[in-house]
Design an enzyme around this catalytic site. Structure first.
Site, PDB file in Angstrom:
ATOM      1  CD  GLU A  85      -2.409   1.568   2.694  1.00 23.68           C
ATOM      2  OE1 GLU A  85      -3.470   0.682   2.864  1.00 23.68           O
ATOM      3  OE2 GLU A  85      -2.085   2.430   3.481  1.00 23.68           O
ATOM      4  CB  ALA A  95      -5.759   7.088   4.058  1.00 20.16           C
ATOM      5  CG  HIS A 104      -7.255   2.112  -0.837  1.00 22.05           C
ATOM      6  ND1 HIS A 104      -6.781   2.322   0.549  1.00 22.05           N
ATOM      7  CD2 HIS A 104      -6.613   1.244  -1.432  1.00 22.05           C
ATOM      8  CE1 HIS A 104      -5.752   1.218   0.762  1.00 22.05           C
ATOM      9  NE2 HIS A 104      -5.816   0.735  -0.386  1.00 22.05           N
ATOM     10  NE  ARG A 107     -17.988   4.317   7.677  1.00 24.87           N
ATOM     11  CZ  ARG A 107     -18.257   4.323   8.975  1.00 24.87           C
ATOM     12  NH1 ARG A 107     -19.406   3.886   9.404  1.00 24.87           N
ATOM     13  NH2 ARG A 107     -17.088   4.625   9.673  1.00 24.87           N
ATOM     14  CG  ASP A 157     -12.391   6.958   9.577  1.00 23.74           C
ATOM     15  OD1 ASP A 157     -12.821   5.902   9.814  1.00 23.74           O
ATOM     16  OD2 ASP A 157     -10.988   6.985   9.299  1.00 23.74           O
ATOM     17  CB  ALA A 159     -18.143  -0.489   2.883  1.00 25.13           C
ATOM     18  CE  LYS A 207     -16.830  -4.529   4.732  1.00 22.62           C
ATOM     19  NZ  LYS A 207     -15.900  -3.577   5.175  1.00 22.62           N
ATOM     20  CD  GLN A 218      -7.243  -0.951  10.675  1.00 23.77           C
ATOM     21  OE1 GLN A 218      -6.152  -0.438  10.347  1.00 23.77           O
ATOM     22  NE2 GLN A 218      -7.920  -0.155  11.246  1.00 23.77           N
ATOM     23  CD  GLN A 255       4.920   3.616  12.758  1.00 29.52           C
ATOM     24  OE1 GLN A 255       5.981   3.652  12.939  1.00 29.52           O
ATOM     25  NE2 GLN A 255       4.361   3.220  11.916  1.00 29.52           N
TER      26      GLN A 255
HETATM   27  P1  FAD Z   1     -18.015  -0.449   6.794  1.00 27.43           P
HETATM   28  O1  FAD Z   1     -17.641  -1.797   6.130  1.00 27.43           O
HETATM   29  O2  FAD Z   1     -19.210   0.396   6.308  1.00 27.43           O
HETATM   30  O3  FAD Z   1     -18.077  -0.611   8.341  1.00 27.43           O
HETATM   31  C1  FAD Z   1     -18.212   0.587   9.093  1.00 27.43           C
HETATM   32  C2  FAD Z   1     -18.914   0.281  10.331  1.00 27.43           C
HETATM   33  O4  FAD Z   1     -20.316   0.133  10.133  1.00 27.43           O
HETATM   34  C3  FAD Z   1     -18.289  -0.888  11.111  1.00 27.43           C
HETATM   35  O5  FAD Z   1     -18.398  -0.828  12.464  1.00 27.43           O
HETATM   36  C4  FAD Z   1     -19.275  -2.025  10.617  1.00 27.43           C
HETATM   37  O6  FAD Z   1     -19.336  -2.986  11.618  1.00 27.43           O
HETATM   38  C5  FAD Z   1     -20.588  -1.223  10.443  1.00 27.43           C
HETATM   39  N1  FAD Z   1     -21.419  -1.723   9.457  1.00 27.43           N
HETATM   40  C6  FAD Z   1     -21.109  -2.314   8.077  1.00 27.43           C
HETATM   41  N2  FAD Z   1     -22.205  -2.072   7.334  1.00 27.43           N
HETATM   42  C7  FAD Z   1     -23.279  -1.850   8.287  1.00 27.43           C
HETATM   43  C8  FAD Z   1     -24.625  -2.075   7.853  1.00 27.43           C
HETATM   44  N3  FAD Z   1     -24.991  -2.428   6.549  1.00 27.43           N
HETATM   45  N4  FAD Z   1     -25.565  -1.643   8.875  1.00 27.43           N
HETATM   46  C9  FAD Z   1     -25.132  -1.119  10.099  1.00 27.43           C
HETATM   47  N5  FAD Z   1     -23.648  -1.110  10.431  1.00 27.43           N
HETATM   48  C10 FAD Z   1     -22.779  -1.624   9.428  1.00 27.43           C
HETATM   49  N6  FAD Z   1      -9.964   5.069   4.938  1.00 27.43           N
HETATM   50  C11 FAD Z   1      -9.794   6.018   3.931  1.00 27.43           C
HETATM   51  O7  FAD Z   1     -10.207   7.165   4.226  1.00 27.43           O
HETATM   52  N7  FAD Z   1      -8.999   5.812   2.992  1.00 27.43           N
HETATM   53  C12 FAD Z   1      -8.186   4.584   2.660  1.00 27.43           C
HETATM   54  O8  FAD Z   1      -7.445   4.896   1.606  1.00 27.43           O
HETATM   55  C13 FAD Z   1      -8.431   3.547   3.364  1.00 27.43           C
HETATM   56  N8  FAD Z   1      -7.831   2.364   3.223  1.00 27.43           N
HETATM   57  C14 FAD Z   1      -8.016   1.508   3.945  1.00 27.43           C
HETATM   58  C15 FAD Z   1      -7.477   0.123   3.911  1.00 27.43           C
HETATM   59  C16 FAD Z   1      -7.654  -0.870   4.730  1.00 27.43           C
HETATM   60  C17 FAD Z   1      -6.946  -2.347   4.272  1.00 27.43           C
HETATM   61  C18 FAD Z   1      -8.603  -0.609   5.825  1.00 27.43           C
HETATM   62  C19 FAD Z   1      -8.638  -1.821   6.691  1.00 27.43           C
HETATM   63  C20 FAD Z   1      -9.054   0.387   6.276  1.00 27.43           C
HETATM   64  C21 FAD Z   1      -8.722   1.573   5.387  1.00 27.43           C
HETATM   65  N9  FAD Z   1      -9.545   2.745   5.505  1.00 27.43           N
HETATM   66  C22 FAD Z   1      -9.374   3.906   4.731  1.00 27.43           C
HETATM   67  C23 FAD Z   1     -10.082   3.063   6.830  1.00 27.43           C
HETATM   68  C24 FAD Z   1     -11.579   2.852   6.642  1.00 27.43           C
HETATM   69  O9  FAD Z   1     -12.315   3.865   5.670  1.00 27.43           O
HETATM   70  C25 FAD Z   1     -12.285   3.137   8.059  1.00 27.43           C
HETATM   71  O10 FAD Z   1     -12.053   2.105   8.932  1.00 27.43           O
HETATM   72  C26 FAD Z   1     -13.855   3.131   8.026  1.00 27.43           C
HETATM   73  O11 FAD Z   1     -14.121   3.876   9.498  1.00 27.43           O
HETATM   74  C27 FAD Z   1     -14.731   2.077   7.710  1.00 27.43           C
HETATM   75  O12 FAD Z   1     -14.706   1.643   6.184  1.00 27.43           O
HETATM   76  P2  FAD Z   1     -15.249   0.365   6.004  1.00 27.43           P
HETATM   77  O13 FAD Z   1     -15.226   0.047   4.387  1.00 27.43           O
HETATM   78  O14 FAD Z   1     -14.688  -0.787   6.997  1.00 27.43           O
HETATM   79  O15 FAD Z   1     -16.909   0.387   6.485  1.00 27.43           O
END
Ligand code: FAD
Length: 286
Positions: free
Chosen positions: A25, A58, A83, A113, A115, A130, A170, A181, A217
């Protein structure tokens, strides 16, 4: 090459003499000078990565690769997985973006999704989770879709099981692989994979590895995500902060070797745009 083909749709490598697929990444350089990143990528190319993933805004920031950057990185003959986060965009903007990605000849995307910024009224969002983005990408493009997984549970989720139920949404919407993560305690990862499997998900779970470069970190990571630090690692970093990079490299080597023994299908390194430490780790594990 698409995610399903890269990881052969396997949750584990599992077979004797299997080597996990290596991927990296990177993030857009803060000063917009992409030439230094290109140098790092050229070095990392010698490890034959199956893909390079590129972050999108991010850590709450707005920093993104331009389409021109994506083209230039792709021209270095890397398989890309940009991403994409849906939380701050309208449906029409998201549609334009994913179609533009596909038109660049890119085959994969990490659907997130993102933050949720405090100032956003959540009821006004076109996409709230997401899984809705995955469904939309599936409907509008032929992109192969990766999604995020959280070995210790996402920071907003009440517990791991509820988070895995949401991960399943998803997967059911059309994801092809799960990228985790960062984590430091492999037992958390092993437990996670077991629970993911028990929930009926049978997709590759690619382990996210963040080699520690500095003692500071830790504070940053733990404030942003649920991440446990094994006591010895924490103690060593506290005692010898000036040796953090060396401690981090040695720890990551042991961590990766243990994951390989477990049969992990892929190791995805959060490089922080540096090739030196990741190169040293890979030279010791492959
Ligand atoms: P989701 O899958 O939507 O989950 C978010 C929360 O909502 C979780 O607590 C989940 O349990 C809950 N949830 C999910 N679906 C539902 C539903 N249908 N109904 C009710 N609750 C639900 N962030 C960035 O801004 N840019 C990046 O490039 C980036 N890269 C990343 C790369 C990796 C490998 C990882 C692990 C994370 C990355 N992130 C990045 C962080 C990520 O955007 C955040 O962790 C964000 O808060 C959640 O995204 P998600 O896609 O997991 O969301």
């Amino acid at each position: 090459m698409e995610l399903a083909e890269i990881y052969q749709s396997k949750m584990f490598g599992g077979v004797e003499n299997f080597s996990p697929k290596i991927s990296f990444e990177v993030f857009p350089p803060k000063n917009n000078d992409i030439s230094q990143l290109f140098e790092e990528l050229r070095i990392l190319k010698s490890f034959d990565p199956v893909l390079i993933s590129l972050t999108y805004g991010a850590n709450g920031g707005l920093n993104r690769f331009s389409f021109e950057d994506l083209k230039s990185i792709r021209d270095l003959e890397f398989n890309l997985m940009p991403h994409f986060t849906c939380v701050s965009s309208l449906r029409s903007e998201i549609e334009d973006h994913i179609i533009a990605i596909e038109n660049l000849g890119i085959e994969n995307i990490l659907a997130l999704r993102g933050d949720i910024p405090e100032y956003i009224d959540q009821t006004s969002l076109d996409f709230r989770h997401a899984n809705e983005l995955v469904e939309f990408i599936k409907e509008k493009t032929t992109l192969s879709i990766g999604v995020a997984g959280y070995p210790e549970g996402h920071i907003e989720s009440p517990n791991l099981i509820s988070d895995i139920k949401n991960l399943k949404k998803k997967v059911d919407a059309g994801a092809s692989a799960i990228f985790t993560q960062l984590f430091f305690d492999n037992n958390k990862f092993f437990h996670y994979v077991e629970k993911v499997c028990a929930s009926g998900i049978n997709l590759p779970v690619v382990a996210g590895i963040m080699p520690i470069r500095s003692a500071s970190q830790i504070e940053k990571m733990t404030s942003m995500a649920r991440v446990s630090f094994p006591k010895k690692l924490k103690d060593d970093l506290e005692k010898f902060p000036e040796d953090a990079k060396k401690i981090g490299t040695e720890y990551a080597i042991k961590q990766c070797l243990d994951l390989i023994e477990f049969g992990v299908c892929g190791l995805h390194f959060f490089t922080l745009n540096h090739s030196d430490q990741v190169s040293e780790i890979l030279e010791n594990i492959l």
